[in-house]
Every structure is written in structure tokens, then in C-alpha cells.
Design an enzyme around this catalytic site. Structure first.
Site, PDB file in Angstrom:
ATOM      1  N   CYS A   4     -14.420  -6.358 -13.305  1.00  0.00           N
ATOM      2  CA  CYS A   4     -13.676  -7.204 -14.263  1.00  0.00           C
ATOM      3  C   CYS A   4     -12.630  -6.208 -14.929  1.00  0.00           C
ATOM      4  O   CYS A   4     -11.799  -6.593 -15.603  1.00  0.00           O
ATOM      5  CB  CYS A   4     -14.419  -8.080 -15.118  1.00  0.00           C
ATOM      6  SG  CYS A   4     -15.274  -7.129 -16.611  1.00  0.00           S
ATOM      7  N   CYS A  19     -21.596   6.894 -23.051  1.00  0.00           N
ATOM      8  CA  CYS A  19     -21.850   6.453 -24.085  1.00  0.00           C
ATOM      9  C   CYS A  19     -21.014   5.109 -24.357  1.00  0.00           C
ATOM     10  O   CYS A  19     -19.849   4.858 -24.282  1.00  0.00           O
ATOM     11  CB  CYS A  19     -21.052   7.402 -25.084  1.00  0.00           C
ATOM     12  SG  CYS A  19     -21.395   6.895 -26.991  1.00  0.00           S
TER      13      CYS A  19
END
Length: 163
Positions: A132, A152
């Protein structure tokens, strides 16, 4: 005089190149320009996602550190994209980086893509979902072995599927 002229041209060329780079960065990340298999209008993304998920996944936002419930998630399973369910990280690659965000040393194959992000003024490597294009977080080269990478991630960009 010719030498000074070349120096000025070099400096002007450098400044022009820097300005062009910043202008391109301001137009959005390269992830925004790619075609993805899962796509919706902005209005539809707003309906499908919570306000926090929308801010992070669609507007390249960042949640406050140490606020994600996924920091304490230690069960066996898979972390998936909150926007489309794309499997992103195995729980076996999750570790406590001490940064306040869920961190992993390796994504699942073909789960993520990266692009340069100039949001802070300095280049960083943005991580986004390959299905997406949603913004997940950033990757840094200060992680543990065997990869040396620290993916992260924003907890609001992820969901956890036990199993």
C-alpha cells in the site's frame, strides 16, 4: 579572475542542486509516486484507518516514543501493516532497541521498500509497505547482528497477529 569565476559557478551549481533536492523532497517521498496493488482515495483511507494510523501511514507521521503497546509484545507471531495486513516482520527478529519504538533487525522477504526521506533536513531511509506504500518508520545501520540494521517502526503502523 577565471579561477574566481569557476569557484562562484561551482558554489552556485551546488546551491542549485541542493535547492532542487529539497524541492523534490517537499513534494513527498518517492514512495508516494509509485503504483501499489492496494490503493484507495484519501477519503477512503481516512475511513479505513484510525486517526493515528492515518497520520503515520498516509502522512509520514511519527508517534511519540514509548507509547506503543507493541513495545511489550513478545509472543510468537507476525507484525503486519495496519493498513492492508501485509506481513512485514517476524516476532523472531524483534528486539528492544531502547529507542521507544518497536524495532526489528530484518523484515520478511519483499515486505518492505525503502526511499530517501529529507523530512528532518538530513537524508534518512524511510521504510514503507510494498502493498500500500504506507509509511512504517525508518531503518538505521546501528542494529544488532546478523544484519546490523534497526528497522525502527511506528507501532500504530503495525498490527500483531499471534501464531
Amino acid at each position: 579572475m577565471a579561477r574566481g569565476s569557476l569557484d562562484r559557478r561551482g558554489i552556485l551549481g551546488w546551491l542549485g542542486g541542493s535547492a532542487a533536492t529539497l524541492a523534490l523532497a517537499a513534494c513527498g517521498s518517492p514512495a508516494d509516486a509509485r503504483a501499489y496493488p492496494v490503493k484507495y482515495s484519501d477519503a477512503e483511507w481516512r475511513k479505513r484507518l484510525t486517526a493515528d494510523q492515518y497520520y503515520i501511514l498516509r502522512k509520514q507521521g511519527t508517534e511519540r516514543p514509548f507509547t506503543s503497546p507493541l513495545l511489550g509484545e513478545h509472543r510468537k507471531g507476525t507484525f503486519v501493516c495496519a493498513a492492508d495486513g501485509n506481513p512485514l516482520f517476524s516476532s523472531t527478529t524483534k528486539y528492544d532497541s531502547g529507542t521507544g519504538w518497536p524495532s526489528f533487525w530484518q523484515p520478511l522477504p519483499k515486505a518492505i521498500a525503502t526511499s530517501l526521506d529529507f523530512e528532518t533536513g538530513a537524508p534518512r531511509t524511510e521504510v514503507h509497505c510494498t502493498r500500500c506504500g504506507g509509511h512504517l518508520g525508518h531503518v538505521f545501520s546501528d542494529g544488532p547482528k546478523p544484519t546490523g540494521k534497526r528497522y525502527c517502526m511506528n507501532g500504530d503502523a503495525l498490527l500483531f497477529k499471534a501464531g
